[in-house]
Design an enzyme around this catalytic site. Structure first.
Site, PDB file in Angstrom:
ATOM      1  N   THR A  14       0.848  -1.188   0.000  1.00 52.18           N
ATOM      2  CA  THR A  14       0.000   0.000   0.000  1.00 52.18           C
ATOM      3  C   THR A  14       0.888   1.243   0.000  1.00 52.18           C
ATOM      4  OG1 THR A  14      -1.378   1.373   1.431  1.00 52.18           O
ATOM      5  CG2 THR A  14      -0.306  -0.487   2.489  1.00 52.18           C
ATOM      6  N   SER A  16      -0.182   4.036   1.246  1.00 49.13           N
ATOM      7  CA  SER A  16      -0.639   4.920   2.330  1.00 49.13           C
ATOM      8  C   SER A  16       0.489   5.318   3.292  1.00 49.13           C
ATOM      9  CB  SER A  16      -1.793   4.270   3.088  1.00 49.13           C
ATOM     10  OG  SER A  16      -2.917   4.163   2.246  1.00 49.13           O
ATOM     11  N   THR A  61      -8.986  -1.211   5.617  1.00 51.69           N
ATOM     12  CA  THR A  61      -9.186  -1.812   4.303  1.00 51.69           C
ATOM     13  C   THR A  61      -9.726  -3.228   4.460  1.00 51.69           C
ATOM     14  OG1 THR A  61      -8.218  -2.124   2.116  1.00 51.69           O
ATOM     15  CG2 THR A  61      -6.759  -2.528   3.982  1.00 51.69           C
ATOM     16  N   LYS A  65     -13.833  -3.224   6.461  1.00 49.84           N
ATOM     17  CA  LYS A  65     -14.535  -1.950   6.238  1.00 49.84           C
ATOM     18  C   LYS A  65     -15.968  -1.931   6.780  1.00 49.84           C
ATOM     19  CE  LYS A  65     -12.004   0.002   2.352  1.00 49.84           C
ATOM     20  NZ  LYS A  65     -12.091   0.650   1.042  1.00 49.84           N
ATOM     21  N   ASN A  86     -13.722   3.625   5.928  1.00 57.21           N
ATOM     22  CA  ASN A  86     -12.306   3.399   5.572  1.00 57.21           C
ATOM     23  C   ASN A  86     -11.359   4.229   6.434  1.00 57.21           C
ATOM     24  OD1 ASN A  86     -12.503   6.005   4.427  1.00 57.21           O
ATOM     25  ND2 ASN A  86     -10.900   5.485   2.955  1.00 57.21           N
ATOM     26  N   ASP A 101     -13.196   7.320   0.903  1.00 58.67           N
ATOM     27  CA  ASP A 101     -13.196   6.830  -0.490  1.00 58.67           C
ATOM     28  C   ASP A 101     -14.194   7.655  -1.303  1.00 58.67           C
ATOM     29  OD1 ASP A 101     -11.346   4.834  -0.039  1.00 58.67           O
ATOM     30  OD2 ASP A 101     -12.849   3.286   0.349  1.00 58.67           O
ATOM     31  N   GLY A 123     -18.961  -2.747 -12.305  1.00 57.51           N
ATOM     32  CA  GLY A 123     -18.541  -3.517 -11.132  1.00 57.51           C
ATOM     33  C   GLY A 123     -19.539  -3.312 -10.011  1.00 57.51           C
ATOM     34  N   GLY A 125     -18.561  -4.220  -6.403  1.00 58.95           N
ATOM     35  CA  GLY A 125     -17.889  -4.505  -5.129  1.00 58.95           C
ATOM     36  C   GLY A 125     -17.870  -3.266  -4.246  1.00 58.95           C
ATOM     37  N   GLY A 126     -16.895  -3.219  -3.334  1.00 60.21           N
ATOM     38  CA  GLY A 126     -16.801  -2.103  -2.392  1.00 60.21           C
ATOM     39  C   GLY A 126     -16.535  -0.776  -3.075  1.00 60.21           C
ATOM     40  N   TYR A 212      -5.100   2.285 -10.319  1.00 62.75           N
ATOM     41  CA  TYR A 212      -4.026   3.266 -10.484  1.00 62.75           C
ATOM     42  C   TYR A 212      -2.669   2.633 -10.785  1.00 62.75           C
ATOM     43  CZ  TYR A 212      -3.155   2.348  -5.498  1.00 62.75           C
ATOM     44  OH  TYR A 212      -2.908   1.756  -4.289  1.00 62.75           O
TER      45      TYR A 212
HETATM   46  P1  ATR Z   1     -13.657  -4.032  -4.683  1.00 61.51           P
HETATM   47  O1  ATR Z   1     -14.192  -4.280  -3.290  1.00 61.51           O
HETATM   48  O2  ATR Z   1     -12.248  -3.540  -4.707  1.00 61.51           O
HETATM   49  O3  ATR Z   1     -14.561  -3.195  -5.501  1.00 61.51           O
HETATM   50  P2  ATR Z   1     -14.514  -6.695  -5.453  1.00 61.51           P
HETATM   51  O4  ATR Z   1     -15.511  -6.700  -4.369  1.00 61.51           O
HETATM   52  O5  ATR Z   1     -13.654  -7.888  -5.613  1.00 61.51           O
HETATM   53  O6  ATR Z   1     -13.510  -5.471  -5.352  1.00 61.51           O
HETATM   54  O7  ATR Z   1     -15.279  -6.368  -6.808  1.00 61.51           O
HETATM   55  C1  ATR Z   1     -14.719  -6.576  -7.994  1.00 61.51           C
HETATM   56  C2  ATR Z   1     -15.773  -6.343  -9.058  1.00 61.51           C
HETATM   57  O8  ATR Z   1     -15.117  -6.515 -10.299  1.00 61.51           O
HETATM   58  C3  ATR Z   1     -16.923  -7.325  -8.993  1.00 61.51           C
HETATM   59  O9  ATR Z   1     -18.101  -6.635  -9.293  1.00 61.51           O
HETATM   60  C4  ATR Z   1     -16.572  -8.340 -10.076  1.00 61.51           C
HETATM   61  O10 ATR Z   1     -17.665  -8.904 -10.756  1.00 61.51           O
HETATM   62  P3  ATR Z   1     -18.477 -10.190 -10.181  1.00 61.51           P
HETATM   63  O11 ATR Z   1     -19.474  -9.599  -9.234  1.00 61.51           O
HETATM   64  O12 ATR Z   1     -19.105 -10.786 -11.384  1.00 61.51           O
HETATM   65  O13 ATR Z   1     -17.479 -11.076  -9.527  1.00 61.51           O
HETATM   66  C5  ATR Z   1     -15.829  -7.489 -11.053  1.00 61.51           C
HETATM   67  N1  ATR Z   1     -14.903  -8.321 -11.835  1.00 61.51           N
HETATM   68  C6  ATR Z   1     -13.854  -9.021 -11.373  1.00 61.51           C
HETATM   69  N2  ATR Z   1     -13.243  -9.670 -12.385  1.00 61.51           N
HETATM   70  C7  ATR Z   1     -13.948  -9.382 -13.510  1.00 61.51           C
HETATM   71  C8  ATR Z   1     -13.834  -9.756 -14.895  1.00 61.51           C
HETATM   72  N3  ATR Z   1     -12.861 -10.571 -15.329  1.00 61.51           N
HETATM   73  N4  ATR Z   1     -14.738  -9.256 -15.766  1.00 61.51           N
HETATM   74  C9  ATR Z   1     -15.739  -8.443 -15.335  1.00 61.51           C
HETATM   75  N5  ATR Z   1     -15.896  -8.055 -14.052  1.00 61.51           N
HETATM   76  C10 ATR Z   1     -15.015  -8.515 -13.152  1.00 61.51           C
END
Ligand code: ATR
Length: 267
Positions: A14, A16, A61, A65, A86, A101, A123, A125-126, A212
């Site tokens: 990281t 940070s 992290t 979280k 965070n 964030d 996406g 996720g978080g 990044y």
């Molecule tokens: P973060 O918390 O950092 O946002 P995460 O929770 O792992 O990370 O989320 C990653 C996101 O990227 C998820 O939405 C994931 O899609 P799925 O819900 O289908 O798993 C998406 N992602 C990861 N690999 C991917 C890929 N090869 N193609 C498309 N989306 C992808």
């Protein structure tokens, strides 16, 4: 000396510590920021240490979280809107949780001449949660989300009152802002990947990558070639960190010099 740090598990590399320790040094603050690898089963006892030591401020992290919220005296409205924290800081003797964030997501958009009127989050996720909360806080009127696993997008869409676009139909839309929160383009296995076809960028859109490393992802390079504006994930990282530093010390790091520090660390 005041103690600060980051809790997570596993704690990978990281930037940070580089950012915050540089800030302490620049501003003559007697502080030290260090990594605290804390397993999920160790969170309760670590949080006791935070209060007894005390530790002045923490970045939080994955995977803490959300679970860390149970140990706090106050959670800001913004962190409540995201459903995740965070940053831990003290307000008097109250241990508080914030989500910088979201501040990091918003900051570079405030520099645009015009606020985008439509945005698509890729996406679910978080990071997507932070993007949705940030775009809502900014007042972008039309927001949608698209994710490979549609059920996850649908759950977030419900929570944040935005529209879901099926993953295979995402490029039929013409959002003014496209925000990638997936790992596609990240150094390693995904570096040659992109969440958007080079030939399908809407005219005059803004491409915003949360990734990044590398600084110029394929998504951003191709968006630029298509005539779009781009925002690197470094901006979000920088601004979430500047906001943490301000909460902890009441002082502002110089953003231009801090950005250069991070750029040098990444090269
Ligand atoms: P973060 O918390 O950092 O946002 P995460 O929770 O792992 O990370 O989320 C990653 C996101 O990227 C998820 O939405 C994931 O899609 P799925 O819900 O289908 O798993 C998406 N992602 C990861 N690999 C991917 C890929 N090869 N193609 C498309 N989306 C992808």
């Amino acid at each position: 000396m005041d103690s600060y740090g980051i809790i997570g598990w596993p704690l990978g590399h990281t930037m940070s510590p580089t950012l915050h320790n540089w800030g302490f040094n620049q501003l003559g603050i007697d502080g030290k920021y260090q990594p605290y690898p804390v397993e999920p089963t160790g969170l309760a006892s670590f949080m006791e240490t935070v209060r007894s030591t005390p530790i002045q401020g923490l970045s939080v992290t994955i995977p803490h979280k959300q679970t860390v919220m149970a140990y706090l005296d106050h959670i800001t409205d913004r962190a409540q809107a995201v459903g995740a924290v965070n940053t831990l800081y003290w307000d008097g003797d109250m241990l508080c949780g914030e989500n910088t964030d979201v501040i990091g997501i918003i900051a570079p958009l405030n520099d645009l001449a015009d606020l985008p009127q439509s945005a698509m989050v890729l996406g679910a996720g978080g990071a997507a949660r932070a993007a949705l909360a940030g775009f809502k806080e900014l007042g972008i009127p039309r927001i949608c989300i698209s994710n490979r696993t549609e059920a996850k997008a649908a759950a977030l869409a419900d929570e944040f009152s935005v529209k879901v676009i099926p993953w295979e139909k995402r490029m039929d839309e013409s959002p003014q802002l496209i925000c990638n929160t997936t790992p596609l383009g990240m150094s390693g296995d995904f570096q040659s990947h992109t969440p958007w076809d080079a030939s399908r960028f809407p005219e005059e859109c803004v491409a915003y990558d949360i990734v990044y490393n590398p600084l110029r992802t394929r998504f951003l390079s191709e968006a630029e070639e298509a005539g779009c504006s781009t925002i690197s994930g470094l901006e979000m990282f920088l601004h979430q960190g500047l906001a943490q530093f301000k909460l902890w010390t009441g002082q502002d790091m110089n953003p231009t010099a801090a950005r250069q520090l991070l750029l040098d660390a990444l090269r």
